[in-house]
Scaffold this active site. Structure first.
Site, PDB file in Angstrom:
ATOM      1  N   ALA A   1     -18.323 -17.274 -21.538  1.00 30.03           N
ATOM      2  CA  ALA A   1     -17.462 -17.836 -22.585  1.00 30.03           C
ATOM      3  C   ALA A   1     -16.087 -17.176 -22.634  1.00 30.03           C
ATOM      4  O   ALA A   1     -15.087 -17.828 -22.930  1.00 30.03           O
ATOM      5  CB  ALA A   1     -18.152 -17.694 -23.940  1.00 30.03           C
TER       6      ALA A   1
ATOM      7  N   CYS B   1      -5.062   1.152  -4.002  1.00 29.69           N
ATOM      8  CA  CYS B   1      -4.681   2.341  -4.760  1.00 29.69           C
ATOM      9  C   CYS B   1      -5.106   2.255  -6.218  1.00 29.69           C
ATOM     10  O   CYS B   1      -5.081   3.243  -6.937  1.00 29.69           O
ATOM     11  CB  CYS B   1      -3.176   2.546  -4.699  1.00 29.69           C
ATOM     12  SG  CYS B   1      -2.672   3.193  -3.118  1.00 29.69           S
TER      13      CYS B   1
ATOM     14  N   THR C   1     -33.450 -12.306 -28.500  1.00 29.73           N
ATOM     15  CA  THR C   1     -32.873 -13.079 -29.608  1.00 29.73           C
ATOM     16  C   THR C   1     -31.513 -13.621 -29.207  1.00 29.73           C
ATOM     17  O   THR C   1     -30.665 -12.888 -28.694  1.00 29.73           O
ATOM     18  CB  THR C   1     -32.743 -12.179 -30.855  1.00 29.73           C
ATOM     19  OG1 THR C   1     -34.039 -11.697 -31.181  1.00 29.73           O
ATOM     20  CG2 THR C   1     -32.168 -12.939 -32.033  1.00 29.73           C
TER      21      THR C   1
END
Lengths: 406, 280
Positions: free
Chosen positions: A204, A328, A241
């Site tokens: 999302a 780097c 959940t």
């Protein structure tokens, strides 16, 4: 100092509208959606709306699954390891085909399976930075290949891969096809009825939703075991959940992303092109990948003689956030694998910076960025010895290849 | 792994404010022309050095007084990350006023120390130490040009770890003196291999001439051989371990028995050795 955020391929601002929609699900409607009582009951209609928005967003059928999880990394792990348990361990198929330019969550999941004896082929990209159907055709075999996993669009270059063609090829041969669509949602049209993918994953937070929530699309009839075992949430396909506020935010973010798809491909593209044209007007600059083959928000540019980390450090001092694949700037000092896979010469692999816009990027921000880039490139080139034309007034330019070996 | 490792991406937060300052406002950046050198009455030296794998490169300019060997002015140009710019800038500053031989003594460690805000806190994160090595190498190159000698003649000794400048001799010594058995122990004792890790084993960031794993194996093998040899020297058969006993039996056979057997066209082979009470 005003800050300008041009690192939207890393993460995006949560749309304030999305945040408002999530708000009630923290301290008012905080019930567990699996509970029998009213605290649970009142959540479920909102979850249904969010799911409807997600199904509509990618045009999934009611009979397909969109399993809500924590992020695309989780979804990609679920698919790759699930195919291992379901297919590779039970059949003679022992191969996975993916690409050299996938996100680390795909590459490293495959590397892990290699330690268990799975044969993995990492396809290179062609001179345009694309994984084409010809090379895929050469490396898949219905008796050996258990899964093909190829991203929809690349995070570094923004190049969009020919997913329709690749997925169709696998479908014809009866091979499972997975795509990591994290960089595609909200930027290009994603339609799972048009494109025959078996698995599709996204997060999302890449399209103005919250972090910590994502989705795994699984086509009807495709079966893999869950990565997380536990309760019966998500029909037993992903225990734990459900992040209700996250799901509601993701659903709304998806709807807004679809609504803004046109804006993304006109306005955001216009601003991106404006920025890109300005960058190309600086001498000795290379932009990777043909513009029309890229997502509308991404530029990967290399400024000759200017090291990537120094450049993004300078831009950050001026309040502008960008990113670099320069060795780097990494823990290991190794160049970005995408650059290596694209055969970009080692000097350029140290000069690449990525600018990624969003629908929240303004014209003023683009104008300020153009100025800042000009100044900072000039400053760093004055320090650099690899700036052969700085003093002599030599106007020779690097060929601005629209394609080819960089 | 620990609490401090759970949130990554802290590269820039680990730069000292001196590093930040030098990156923003490098004061020794630029080139030096022949005219400038003439004006100061010195010899112009222009030395290039590039770290191929990194793509980093540096050009160092010196004006050297040919009478005193003193560096009158020093400037540089560099293609490199922020740390490379900051290191180069401090290095160029440190060269000014020194003789060429004195400048040769400046190492990347001195440069890093000069960039510290707090003398006990490193100016840059470990993996960026590598970026300061270039500053040392280019001094050597410039000095060799000034002296008109080959750059390898200025190498004092074989350096295994360039980031921490640990020579081969030191590493061999600590392994022996402290009976070290792992590469991690070598790193803890000498700091070799603590930074860019190229010297730990083949396949790292940069190809090296020596690797810690090989040195460790080699020294351990030497130590093992010496132990055996020592065991042989004791000549006290009962104090030897099985391998030493085997070797000493072989030695006796080789010296006393085998030659006469060979003379007659025969030979012998020790198939097995069993220890029993009283075997001497």
């Amino acid at each position: 100092m005003e800050r300008i955020y041009l690192d939207n391929n890393a993460t995006t601002i949560v749309d304030p509208k999305v945040k408002d929609a999530m708000e009630p699900f923290f301290s008012q409607m905080y019930g567990n959606p699996n509970s029998l009582h009213n605290f649970g009951i009142e959540i479920r209609p909102y979850m249904r709306i969010a799911l409807d928005r997600l199904y509509a967003g990618i045009n999934a059928k009611e009979s397909d699954d969109i399993v809500i999880n924590s992020c695309a990394t989780e979804g990609n792990n679920t698919v790759i390891k699930g195919v291992y348990y379901e297919v590779i361990r039970n059949t003679g198929k022992n191969g996975i085909v993916t690409t050299q330019v996938e996100h680390p969550c795909v590459i490293n999941s495959c590397k892990f399976l290699e330690t268990l004896g799975v044969k993995v082929i990492y396809l290179p990209v062609n001179s345009e930075g694309i994984v084409d159907a010809d090379i895929l055709r050469e490396h898949i075999h219905p008796d050996r290949t258990a899964l093909v996993s190829i991203m929809w669009a690349n995070n570094e270059t923004g190049l969009v891969f020919p997913i329709h063609e690749l997925a169709t090829l696998c479908r014809e041969k009866g091979i499972l096809f997975h795509t990591d669509a994290v960089q595609a949602i909200g930027k290009v049209e994603v339609d799972v009825q048009d494109v025959p993918v078996d698995f599709l994953t996204f997060s999302a937070h890449k399209f103005h939703g919250p972090k910590g929530v994502g989705s795994l699309f699984m086509r009807e009839g495709v079966n893999i075991p869950p990565l997380l075992h536990g309760g019966e949430q998500m029909g037993g396909k992903r225990a734990g959940t459900v992040n209700t506020a996250g799901l509601i935010g993701m659903g709304y973010a998806m709807e807004l992303a679809i609504q803004h798809l046109k804006y993304e491909n006109t306005e955001v593209r216009r601003l991106r092109d404006k920025l890109e044209d300005a960058i190309l007007s600086i001498r000795d600059v290379l932009v990777i990948g043909r513009r029309e083959l890229r997502t509308p928000n991404t530029i990967l540019a290399a400024f000759k003689g200017v090291e990537g980390e120094a450049l993004i450090w300078d831009l950050n001092q001026r309040g502008i956030a960008t990113s670099t694949g320069s060795a780097c700037a990494s823990e290991s000092l190794e160049p970005n694998p995408t650059f290596v896979a694209m055969h970009i010469s080692s000097e350029l692999a140290h000069t690449g910076i990525r600018l990624s816009l969003s629908r929240f990027t303004t014209e003023e921000e683009v104008d300020l960025t153009i100025l800042a880039i000009r100044n900072t490139v000039e400053r760093l080139r004055s320090i650099s010895m690899k700036n052969r034309s700085a003093r002599s007034g030599d106007t020779q330019r690097l060929e601005r290849k629209s394609k080819g070996n960089m | 792994m620990a609490k401090s490792d759970l949130i990554g991406g802290a590269l820039w937060e680990q730069y000292s404010s001196k590093v930040n300052e030098r990156m923003s406002n490098p004061s020794y950046m630029g080139d030096i022309t022949e005219e400038e050198a003439k004006k100061l009455g010195g010899k112009l030296i222009v030395a290039d050095y590039g770290a191929e794998v990194c793509g980093d490169a540096i050009r160092l300019y010196w004006i050297v007084d040919p009478k005193t060997d003193k560096i009158l002015a020093s400037r540089y140009k560099t293609f490199g990350c922020g740390t490379a710019i900051a290191s180069s800038d401090v290095m160029a500053e440190m060269c000014v006023g020194r003789t060429v031989d004195e400048a040769l003594k400046i190492t990347n460690l001195d440069v890093e120390r000069a960039l510290r805000d707090d003398e006990n806190k490193s100016a840059i994160p470990p993996q960026k130490m590598h970026c300061s090595v270039m500053a040392y190498d280019v001094i050597k190159k410039a000095a060799s040009l000034y002296k008109g000698v080959d750059v390898t003649s200025l190498e004092e000794e074989d350096i295994v770890c360039e980031c921490a400048r640990v020579p081969l001799r030191t590493i061999k010594e600590v392994i022996r003196l402290n009976d070290l058995k792992t590469v991690e122990e070598i790193t803890n004792f000498t700091k070799a291999g603590a930074f860019c890790k190229s010297c730990v084993q083949p396949g790292g960031h940069e190809k090296r001439r020596y690797y810690l794993v090989d040195i460790l194996n080699e020294v351990r093998q030497e130590m093992e051989n010496e132990k055996v040899a020592k065991g042989l020297e004791t000549k006290d058969f009962s104090l030897m371990n099985l391998i030493q006993k085997h070797k000493s039996v072989e030695q006796v056979l080789n010296e006393k028995v085998r030659p006469s057997l060979l003379k007659e066209g025969g030979n012998l082979e020790v198939v097995d050795m069993k220890e029993q009470d009283g075997m001497q």
